[in-house]
Enzyme design. Structure first.
Site, PDB file in Angstrom:
ATOM      1  N   ALA A  65      12.429 -21.832  -0.350  1.00  0.00           N
ATOM      2  CA  ALA A  65      13.690 -21.119  -0.720  1.00  0.00           C
ATOM      3  C   ALA A  65      14.968 -22.107  -0.798  1.00  0.00           C
ATOM      4  CB  ALA A  65      14.107 -20.170   0.502  1.00  0.00           C
ATOM      5  N   GLY A 109       9.060 -21.534   1.242  1.00  0.00           N
ATOM      6  CA  GLY A 109       8.613 -20.407   0.363  1.00  0.00           C
ATOM      7  C   GLY A 109       7.874 -20.655  -0.783  1.00  0.00           C
ATOM      8  N   GLU A 112       4.517 -20.101   0.654  1.00  0.00           N
ATOM      9  CA  GLU A 112       4.336 -18.721   0.625  1.00  0.00           C
ATOM     10  C   GLU A 112       4.225 -17.923  -0.672  1.00  0.00           C
ATOM     11  OE1 GLU A 112       7.962 -18.742   3.036  1.00  0.00           O
ATOM     12  OE2 GLU A 112       7.100 -17.637   4.602  1.00  0.00           O
ATOM     13  N   GLU A 132      10.048 -24.919   7.785  1.00  0.00           N
ATOM     14  CA  GLU A 132      11.358 -24.219   8.210  1.00  0.00           C
ATOM     15  C   GLU A 132      11.909 -24.546   9.447  1.00  0.00           C
ATOM     16  OE1 GLU A 132       8.720 -22.811   6.548  1.00  0.00           O
ATOM     17  OE2 GLU A 132       9.063 -21.499   5.104  1.00  0.00           O
TER      18      GLU A 132
HETATM   19  N1  DAK Z   1      16.456 -26.337  -1.575  1.00  0.00           N
HETATM   20  C1  DAK Z   1      17.492 -26.743  -2.146  1.00  0.00           C
HETATM   21  N2  DAK Z   1      17.441 -28.083  -2.823  1.00  0.00           N
HETATM   22  C2  DAK Z   1      16.229 -28.663  -2.547  1.00  0.00           C
HETATM   23  C3  DAK Z   1      15.264 -28.062  -1.959  1.00  0.00           C
HETATM   24  C4  DAK Z   1      15.370 -26.684  -1.295  1.00  0.00           C
HETATM   25  N3  DAK Z   1      14.407 -26.110  -0.761  1.00  0.00           N
HETATM   26  N4  DAK Z   1      14.165 -28.911  -1.629  1.00  0.00           N
HETATM   27  C5  DAK Z   1      14.620 -30.018  -2.512  1.00  0.00           C
HETATM   28  N5  DAK Z   1      15.865 -29.864  -3.025  1.00  0.00           N
HETATM   29  C6  DAK Z   1      16.724 -30.733  -3.839  1.00  0.00           C
HETATM   30  C7  DAK Z   1      17.299 -31.887  -3.032  1.00  0.00           C
HETATM   31  O1  DAK Z   1      18.460 -31.289  -2.223  1.00  0.00           O
HETATM   32  C8  DAK Z   1      17.683 -32.906  -4.187  1.00  0.00           C
HETATM   33  O2  DAK Z   1      18.839 -32.496  -4.723  1.00  0.00           O
HETATM   34  P1  DAK Z   1      19.852 -33.474  -5.166  1.00  0.00           P
HETATM   35  O3  DAK Z   1      20.114 -34.261  -4.038  1.00  0.00           O
HETATM   36  O4  DAK Z   1      19.361 -34.526  -6.104  1.00  0.00           O
HETATM   37  O5  DAK Z   1      21.065 -32.802  -5.783  1.00  0.00           O
HETATM   38  C9  DAK Z   1      16.439 -32.813  -5.187  1.00  0.00           C
HETATM   39  O6  DAK Z   1      15.910 -31.363  -4.804  1.00  0.00           O
HETATM   40  C10 DAK Z   1      15.360 -33.655  -5.129  1.00  0.00           C
HETATM   41  O7  DAK Z   1      15.081 -33.744  -3.569  1.00  0.00           O
HETATM   42  P2  DAK Z   1      14.789 -35.122  -2.635  1.00  0.00           P
HETATM   43  O8  DAK Z   1      16.068 -35.839  -3.164  1.00  0.00           O
HETATM   44  O9  DAK Z   1      15.001 -34.853  -1.233  1.00  0.00           O
HETATM   45  O10 DAK Z   1      13.351 -35.437  -3.082  1.00  0.00           O
HETATM   46  P3  DAK Z   1      12.435 -36.250  -2.160  1.00  0.00           P
HETATM   47  O11 DAK Z   1      11.262 -36.713  -3.116  1.00  0.00           O
HETATM   48  O12 DAK Z   1      12.788 -37.426  -1.556  1.00  0.00           O
HETATM   49  O13 DAK Z   1      11.927 -35.129  -1.164  1.00  0.00           O
HETATM   50  C11 DAK Z   1      11.084 -32.871  -0.326  1.00  0.00           C
HETATM   51  C12 DAK Z   1      11.142 -34.023  -1.550  1.00  0.00           C
HETATM   52  C13 DAK Z   1      10.613 -31.696  -1.119  1.00  0.00           C
HETATM   53  C14 DAK Z   1      10.022 -33.338   0.480  1.00  0.00           C
HETATM   54  C15 DAK Z   1      12.399 -32.536   0.126  1.00  0.00           C
HETATM   55  O14 DAK Z   1      13.470 -32.485  -0.889  1.00  0.00           O
HETATM   56  C16 DAK Z   1      12.382 -31.610   1.083  1.00  0.00           C
HETATM   57  O15 DAK Z   1      11.980 -31.848   2.081  1.00  0.00           O
HETATM   58  N6  DAK Z   1      13.044 -30.397   0.812  1.00  0.00           N
HETATM   59  C17 DAK Z   1      13.186 -29.322   1.707  1.00  0.00           C
HETATM   60  C18 DAK Z   1      11.849 -28.631   1.691  1.00  0.00           C
HETATM   61  C19 DAK Z   1      12.043 -27.581   2.805  1.00  0.00           C
HETATM   62  O16 DAK Z   1      12.340 -27.708   3.926  1.00  0.00           O
HETATM   63  N7  DAK Z   1      11.446 -26.326   2.416  1.00  0.00           N
HETATM   64  C20 DAK Z   1      11.779 -25.031   2.992  1.00  0.00           C
HETATM   65  C21 DAK Z   1      12.968 -24.503   2.455  1.00  0.00           C
HETATM   66  S1  DAK Z   1      13.184 -22.995   3.761  1.00  0.00           S
HETATM   67  C22 DAK Z   1      14.767 -16.124   5.389  1.00  0.00           C
HETATM   68  C23 DAK Z   1      15.384 -17.459   5.835  1.00  0.00           C
HETATM   69  C24 DAK Z   1      14.734 -18.722   5.696  1.00  0.00           C
HETATM   70  C25 DAK Z   1      13.836 -18.893   5.055  1.00  0.00           C
HETATM   71  C26 DAK Z   1      12.997 -17.665   4.514  1.00  0.00           C
HETATM   72  C27 DAK Z   1      13.729 -16.451   5.036  1.00  0.00           C
HETATM   73  N8  DAK Z   1      15.265 -14.987   5.959  1.00  0.00           N
HETATM   74  C28 DAK Z   1      16.744 -14.857   6.711  1.00  0.00           C
HETATM   75  C29 DAK Z   1      14.494 -13.852   5.856  1.00  0.00           C
HETATM   76  C30 DAK Z   1      13.499 -20.357   4.379  1.00  0.00           C
HETATM   77  C31 DAK Z   1      12.418 -20.310   3.717  1.00  0.00           C
HETATM   78  C32 DAK Z   1      12.347 -21.804   3.079  1.00  0.00           C
HETATM   79  O17 DAK Z   1      11.615 -21.779   2.186  1.00  0.00           O
END
Ligand code: DAK
Length: 258
Positions: A65, A109, A112, A132
């Site tokens: 997400a 997400g 998921e 998360e």
């Molecule tokens: N959201 C937004 N931007 C993202 C992103 C994400 N999930 N993942 C990556 N990006 C963006 C980065 O910010 C970066 O943007 P810029 O800085 O270039 O503007 C660009 O994509 C490239 O990412 P990186 O520079 O970080 O690239 P790397 O190769 O170094 O790393 C990575 C890739 C995928 C390992 C890393 O970006 C990362 O760890 N990303 C986050 C992964 C994550 O934490 N995913 C889970 C998201 S939370 C709910 C509440 C919450 C949720 C659901 C429900 N309720 C209230 C019901 C949560 C859901 C989730 O999925």
């Protein structure tokens, strides 16, 4: 239909949906999920389509997400908007098979979303995770429920509590994905699997999907009963007559999807 954050195309009876926010690692924001839902409903209603493939790019299926979009939301924002349920559950209502072709990251997400598909095919560089916990939340689109069903409690706990990622080989061994292929073959493989499925009788395919999905919701005896009733119903299909007659006649069946 013009979409901004996804692209769609058809190849014969197969529909291909590509998530298209490459700069954000295909982070799933509400607009993308709405577009995905619209595309899936349109293909589900299209008689010319028999199976759907969802894919991303070589680096990311989807990194979860959109954290930037979510970071300032509070309880009343997500509760009133019915966040997740509103835009993320469309895929569960799709009755044709949906295949996830996953390369690179499938996180949060993104994982998921893959788990909501019917078959997951992974490239060798795929990485699956529920990170998360790093963000002070928990999986919110079914990860704590579908992941243990796919890989068992021990690995699901490990992934959700430590945020560690699973590579493609481990994901195949654990039962999260059905096949692993070299990155350059991922799309061809997923499209070939989808084309094979799309060539079968569509109502029979839909009954298989419905019955296997029922296995996740029902006790065994009720699930078997449900399957038996669908099996009986399949004898009302012209395609059952054609399929069995073709076998006996030693020829290829010509299914009419009815
Ligand atoms: N959201 C937004 N931007 C993202 C992103 C994400 N999930 N993942 C990556 N990006 C963006 C980065 O910010 C970066 O943007 P810029 O800085 O270039 O503007 C660009 O994509 C490239 O990412 P990186 O520079 O970080 O690239 P790397 O190769 O170094 O790393 C990575 C890739 C995928 C390992 C890393 O970006 C990362 O760890 N990303 C986050 C992964 C994550 O934490 N995913 C889970 C998201 S939370 C709910 C509440 C919450 C949720 C659901 C429900 N309720 C209230 C019901 C949560 C859901 C989730 O999925």
């Amino acid at each position: 239909m013009a979409y901004e954050l996804i692209s769609t195309e058809t190849r014969g009876r197969v529909a291909l949906v590509t998530l298209n926010r490459p700069k954000q690692m295909n982070a799933l924001n509400p607009q993308l999920m709405q577009e995905l839902g619209q595309a899936l409903y349109a293909f589900d209603a299209d008689d010319a389509i028999g199976a759907i493939v969802i894919t991303g790019n070589d680096k990311a299926f989807a990194a979860g997400a959109d954290i930037g979009a979510m970071k300032d939301w509070n309880f009343i924002d997500v509760y009133r908007a019915d966040y997740i349920t509103r835009d993320w559950e469309h895929i569960r209502r799709i009755r044709k098979p949906v295949i996830a072709a996953v390369a690179g990251y499938a996180l949060g997400g993104g994982n998921e979303l893959a788990l909501m598909c019917d078959i997951v095919i992974a490239a060798e560089n795929a990485k699956f995770g529920q990170p998360e916990i790093n963000l002070g939340v928990l999986p919110g689109a079914g990860g704590t429920q579908r992941l243990p069903r796919a890989v068992g409690k021990a690995k699901a706990m490990d992934m959700c509590l430590t945020a560690r990622m699973m590579d493609a080989a481990e994901a195949e061994k654990a039962g999260l994905v059905s096949r692993v292929v070299p990155l350059e073959k991922l799309l061809d493989e997923a499209l070939a699997v989808a084309a094979k499925i799309a060539a079968y009788s569509l109502p029979a395919v839909m009954m298989v999907k419905e019955s296997i999905n029922a296995a996740y919701e029902m006790p065994l005896s009720e699930g078997v009963h449900f399957e038996r009733r669908l099996f009986h119903a399949a004898f009302a299909l012209a395609d059952q007559k054609e399929g069995m007659a073709a076998f006996v006649d030693k020829r290829k069946p010509e299914f009419k999807n009815k």
